[in-house]
Enzyme design. Structure first.
Site, mmCIF file in Angstrom:
data_model
loop_
_atom_site.group_PDB
_atom_site.id
_atom_site.type_symbol
_atom_site.label_atom_id
_atom_site.label_comp_id
_atom_site.label_asym_id
_atom_site.label_seq_id
_atom_site.Cartn_x
_atom_site.Cartn_y
_atom_site.Cartn_z
ATOM 1 N N HIS A 124 -3.203 -10.011 6.408
ATOM 2 C CA HIS A 124 -2.436 -8.923 5.320
ATOM 3 C C HIS A 124 -0.873 -9.138 6.071
ATOM 4 O O HIS A 124 -0.488 -8.329 6.806
ATOM 5 C CB HIS A 124 -2.609 -7.529 5.719
ATOM 6 C CG HIS A 124 -2.115 -6.462 4.613
ATOM 7 N ND1 HIS A 124 -1.799 -5.454 4.993
ATOM 8 C CD2 HIS A 124 -1.744 -6.725 3.495
ATOM 9 C CE1 HIS A 124 -1.195 -4.693 4.216
ATOM 10 N NE2 HIS A 124 -1.142 -5.545 3.152
ATOM 11 N N SER A 134 1.082 -0.638 4.648
ATOM 12 C CA SER A 134 1.795 -0.561 3.678
ATOM 13 C C SER A 134 3.140 0.258 4.078
ATOM 14 O O SER A 134 3.200 1.217 4.895
ATOM 15 C CB SER A 134 1.336 0.415 2.803
ATOM 16 O OG SER A 134 1.769 0.693 1.618
ATOM 17 N N LYS A 146 6.896 -5.322 5.087
ATOM 18 C CA LYS A 146 6.522 -6.847 4.884
ATOM 19 C C LYS A 146 7.397 -7.446 3.642
ATOM 20 O O LYS A 146 7.802 -8.550 3.729
ATOM 21 C CB LYS A 146 4.971 -6.816 4.575
ATOM 22 C CG LYS A 146 4.251 -6.526 5.577
ATOM 23 C CD LYS A 146 2.641 -6.603 5.320
ATOM 24 C CE LYS A 146 2.198 -5.870 3.925
ATOM 25 N NZ LYS A 146 2.413 -4.494 4.324
ATOM 26 N N THR A 147 7.438 -6.841 2.308
ATOM 27 C CA THR A 147 8.060 -7.333 1.232
ATOM 28 C C THR A 147 9.602 -7.309 1.563
ATOM 29 O O THR A 147 10.214 -8.804 1.175
ATOM 30 C CB THR A 147 7.703 -6.681 0.055
ATOM 31 O OG1 THR A 147 6.311 -6.688 -0.001
ATOM 32 C CG2 THR A 147 8.190 -6.896 -1.158
ATOM 33 N N ARG A 159 -4.029 2.864 -4.601
ATOM 34 C CA ARG A 159 -5.396 2.390 -4.452
ATOM 35 C C ARG A 159 -6.039 3.726 -3.967
ATOM 36 O O ARG A 159 -5.814 4.724 -3.518
ATOM 37 C CB ARG A 159 -5.622 1.369 -3.282
ATOM 38 C CG ARG A 159 -5.210 0.005 -3.863
ATOM 39 C CD ARG A 159 -5.348 -1.066 -2.739
ATOM 40 N NE ARG A 159 -4.585 -0.530 -1.675
ATOM 41 C CZ ARG A 159 -5.506 0.013 -0.525
ATOM 42 N NH1 ARG A 159 -6.729 0.221 -0.560
ATOM 43 N NH2 ARG A 159 -4.712 0.431 0.508
ATOM 44 N N LYS A 209 -5.898 -6.701 -4.689
ATOM 45 C CA LYS A 209 -6.532 -6.086 -3.341
ATOM 46 C C LYS A 209 -8.046 -6.542 -3.656
ATOM 47 O O LYS A 209 -8.922 -6.773 -2.601
ATOM 48 C CB LYS A 209 -6.153 -4.785 -3.016
ATOM 49 C CG LYS A 209 -4.693 -4.832 -2.463
ATOM 50 C CD LYS A 209 -4.657 -5.655 -1.255
ATOM 51 C CE LYS A 209 -3.332 -5.472 -0.345
ATOM 52 N NZ LYS A 209 -2.192 -5.043 -0.908
ATOM 53 N N ASP A 218 2.528 -10.542 0.792
ATOM 54 C CA ASP A 218 1.471 -9.978 1.229
ATOM 55 C C ASP A 218 0.144 -10.470 1.815
ATOM 56 O O ASP A 218 -0.698 -9.863 2.550
ATOM 57 C CB ASP A 218 1.061 -9.170 0.068
ATOM 58 C CG ASP A 218 0.435 -7.829 0.414
ATOM 59 O OD1 ASP A 218 0.870 -7.006 1.335
ATOM 60 O OD2 ASP A 218 -0.579 -7.430 -0.338
ATOM 61 N N ARG A 223 6.821 0.941 -8.190
ATOM 62 C CA ARG A 223 6.379 -0.373 -7.562
ATOM 63 C C ARG A 223 7.070 -1.404 -8.696
ATOM 64 O O ARG A 223 7.508 -1.135 -9.884
ATOM 65 C CB ARG A 223 4.977 -0.958 -7.316
ATOM 66 C CG ARG A 223 4.103 -0.429 -6.393
ATOM 67 C CD ARG A 223 4.246 -1.217 -5.220
ATOM 68 N NE ARG A 223 3.605 -0.522 -3.873
ATOM 69 C CZ ARG A 223 3.208 -1.203 -2.959
ATOM 70 N NH1 ARG A 223 3.652 -2.455 -2.830
ATOM 71 N NH2 ARG A 223 2.963 -0.619 -1.926
HETATM 72 P P1 ATP Z 1 3.080 -2.781 1.070
HETATM 73 O O1 ATP Z 1 1.953 -3.489 2.034
HETATM 74 O O2 ATP Z 1 2.570 -1.594 0.458
HETATM 75 O O3 ATP Z 1 3.394 -3.804 -0.257
HETATM 76 P P2 ATP Z 1 5.183 -3.254 2.723
HETATM 77 O O4 ATP Z 1 4.947 -3.744 4.178
HETATM 78 O O5 ATP Z 1 5.594 -4.513 2.004
HETATM 79 O O6 ATP Z 1 3.937 -2.457 2.013
HETATM 80 P P3 ATP Z 1 7.832 -2.490 1.799
HETATM 81 O O7 ATP Z 1 7.708 -2.538 0.501
HETATM 82 O O8 ATP Z 1 8.545 -3.812 2.314
HETATM 83 O O9 ATP Z 1 6.483 -2.512 2.741
HETATM 84 O O10 ATP Z 1 8.480 -1.197 2.023
HETATM 85 C C1 ATP Z 1 9.291 -0.948 3.054
HETATM 86 C C2 ATP Z 1 10.220 0.228 2.667
HETATM 87 O O11 ATP Z 1 10.880 0.846 3.730
HETATM 88 C C3 ATP Z 1 11.209 -0.257 1.501
HETATM 89 O O12 ATP Z 1 11.252 0.890 0.589
HETATM 90 C C4 ATP Z 1 12.474 -0.219 2.395
HETATM 91 O O13 ATP Z 1 13.685 0.026 1.659
HETATM 92 C C5 ATP Z 1 12.384 0.866 3.308
HETATM 93 N N1 ATP Z 1 13.063 0.726 4.508
HETATM 94 C C6 ATP Z 1 13.894 1.616 5.036
HETATM 95 N N2 ATP Z 1 14.341 1.266 6.554
HETATM 96 C C7 ATP Z 1 13.816 0.154 6.766
HETATM 97 C C8 ATP Z 1 13.927 -0.992 7.724
HETATM 98 N N3 ATP Z 1 14.637 -0.767 8.805
HETATM 99 N N4 ATP Z 1 12.939 -1.934 7.678
HETATM 100 C C9 ATP Z 1 12.136 -2.304 6.569
HETATM 101 N N5 ATP Z 1 12.205 -1.301 5.706
HETATM 102 C C10 ATP Z 1 13.007 -0.361 5.468
HETATM 103 MN MN MN Z 2 4.594 -5.301 0.254
#
Ligand code: ATP
Ligand code: MN
Length: 531
Positions: free
Chosen positions: A220, A238, A242-243, A60, A200, A257, A322
């Site tokens: 969020h 980010s 979360k995901t 973004r 978004k 999300d 992604r």
């Molecule tokens: P966005 O808001 O951009 O969607 P998000 O909060 O959903 O971000 P994720 O997509 O879950 O974030 O990304 C977390 C990344 O960190 C993933 O690539 C995951 O494999 C990695 N990772 C490594 N170690 C950890 C951990 N201990 N806990 C969570 N994620 C981890």
């Molecule tokens: Mn996510």
């Protein structure tokens, strides 16, 4: 294979100022994938899923996100460099230019909706220049059950990545833009193909509409629900997890999300799909997400070999690779995407300083303080050997999408947390054993174990110790996790270095919070790290 709905209907876009276009309406995922490949804009991977490049923008562009300043928004929006005002007349001119640009072209139109809770349903009509952007909208928004004969959109998204604005004339910062117009109920996107702007855009609109008109808190966060109907939500910026962490085979996924929390104690998903990071994705550590990559999913900005095999470790195009897919690509989902008041709330942070404990329990004041702070850390680019992390504070764990003042959301959350009697946990998914460059990222396996223990109530009866500076309560034991990592200081070889780093991070928190102090009561200020 992707279901292939037999819809032959087309619609006219003349009313929108898009003339003589060849309108492809409500195409199936399979048809959109075919179109994308026919146009040379994507390829089929060995998963059967589509892969596209989003172009110059692989993320973004927050500096190019505007809100039209009018009677609706003038007094309510928290204007500044996050919510940047845009002139209504200039919007009208730019809208006209974009729709003229789309006239005479092949365009892809889709009717969908946001908000899984019936009374919140927001009908959305999406008009895309490219078929894969339309497929993204198909994946991410909710799908109408049957073709409504008389679809009336509440909001319109016009998405023209190939259109470039002229900043001098159009009032944008540069050639790309994403503009919200609350009076006309339009999200206008141009000059960028990054699909995240589409989802978004609607998220930002809801983040204004829900608190202002429906007394509902937009968040969020991701959400899932356990066997006993116990909802958990995970806030975080980010990359904090979360995901990743909401995809838990033991629990039903509500969404990854964007959610709302209603006055009637319901948590509901805004979306109908997920948008996961795939950097270094492996089937072993993230099976749910890996297995969601099948026909219907769209991979973005990944690198492939000639046979369509994806190399998830290749970040040549971007670190922000992604995949989007409809939520039902995940096995264990809650239908419809809603749950009751949460029993547990997790604040996820990827602390690259390696200072914050991997899991700690927050009191209400700390919860409010950390929510308003919205801390995570970014690791600097690898160039010139810079490996100092950069703190990143984003109020409500999502400031770029929050049109109102952060304290508005924080007050609503505090009230709801008290009413629901929820446990709040701060989880550091970032570094342990030292800062970025010295220590390592927390093992996903350990983070999952800590979250499971919290969810199962197994941390309730444990002993806790208090973090000297941050005042956070750290459990001393947790099933499935080596005890010595639970207090971060224990994982650093150099204890003096830890204390120094912790002091530095506490100072970053204080500096950031100074702008909110006038709004904070004693309870919240007592949640701050020791000065
Ligand atoms: P966005 O808001 O951009 O969607 P998000 O909060 O959903 O971000 P994720 O997509 O879950 O974030 O990304 C977390 C990344 O960190 C993933 O690539 C995951 O494999 C990695 N990772 C490594 N170690 C950890 C951990 N201990 N806990 C969570 N994620 C981890
Ligand atoms: Mn996510």
């Amino acid at each position: 294979m992707v279901e292939d709905a037999q819809i032959t209907k087309t619609i006219s876009l003349e009313n929108y100022g898009i003339r003589n276009a060849n309108v492809h309406y409500q195409l199936s995922a399979q048809e959109l994938q075919k179109e994308t490949i026919r146009l040379g804009q994507g390829v089929e991977t060995s998963f059967g899923a589509l892969a596209v490049n989003t172009g110059k923008f692989t993320g973004r562009s927050p500096k190019d996100r505007f809100i039209v300043k009018d009677d609706i928004t003038r007094e309510k929006v928290w204007w500044g460099d996050i919510n940047i005002p845009f002139d209504p007349d200039q919007f009208d001119n730019l809208y006209k230019k974009v729709t003229e640009y789309l006239s005479g072209k092949e365009v892809y139109a889709r009717d969908a909706f946001a908000c899984a809770e019936e009374s919140y349903k927001l009908n959305i009509r999406v008009i895309n220049e490219y078929p894969w952007s339309n497929m993204f909208a198909f994946n991410m928004f909710l799908r109408p059950d049957e073709e409504a004969e008389d679809f009336h959109e509440d909001w319109l998204i016009v998405n023209a990545p190939g259109f470039h604005a002229d900043p001098e004339i159009d009032g944008t910062r540069q050639e790309n833009f994403a503009i919200l117009n609350f009076k006309r109920k339009i999200v206008l996107i141009g000059g960028t193909g990054y699909t995240g702007e589409i989802k978004k855009g609607i998220f930002s609109a809801l983040n204004f509409l829900l608190p202002v008109y429906q007394n509902t808190l937009p968040m969020h966060c991701s959400a899932n629900v356990g066997e006993e109907g116990d909802t958990a939500i995970f806030f975080g910026l980010s990359g904090t997890g979360k995901t990743t962490l909401s995809a838990d085979p033991e629990r039903k996924l509500i969404g990854d999300d964007e959610h709302g929390w209603t006055p009637d104690d319901v948590i509901f998903n805004f979306e109908g799909g997920c948008y996961a990071k795939v950097i270094n994705l492996s089937e072993e550590s993230e099976p749910d997400i890996y297995n969601a990559i099948k026909p219907g999913a769209i991979l973005e900005n990944v690198v492939l070999d000639e046979d369509g095999n994806v190399d998830f470790s290749n970040t040549t195009i971007t670190q922000n690779t992604r995949v989007s897919y409809p939520i039902y690509h995940i096995d264990n989902i809650q239908e419809p995407s809603a749950g009751r008041n949460p029993r547990n709330i997790f604040f996820l942070t990827a602390d690259a300083f390696g200072v914050l404990p991997p899991i700690s329990k927050l009191n209400p004041g700390q919860a409010a303080y950390h929510f308003i702070s919205g801390y995570t850390a970014k690791v600097a680019g690898t160039e010139a050997g810079v490996d100092e992390p950069i703190p990143s504070f984003s109020a409500c764990f999502g400031a770029p999408f929050m049109p109102l003042h952060p304290t508005k959301y924080a007050e609503m959350l505090s009230e709801k947390m008290k009413k629901a009697g929820v446990n709040v946990w701060l989880v550091n998914t970032g570094w342990t054993g030292g800062p970025y460059g010295v220590g390592s990222r927390m093992k996903l396996k350990y983070t999952r174990a800590m979250i499971s223990a919290a969810l199962e109530g197994k941390l309730e009866k444990r002993e806790y110790e208090k973090h000297e500076l941050f005042g956070l309560m750290m459990p001393t034991e947790c099933e499935g996790v080596p005890s010595e990592i639970l207090n971060p200081k224990n994982t650093w070889n150099d204890k003096t270095a830890y204390d120094k780093k912790a002091r530095q991070l506490a100072n970053f928190f204080s500096d950031n919070f100074s702008k909110f102090e006038e709004y904070a009561n004693d309870e919240i200020m007592n949640g701050a790290p020791v000065k």
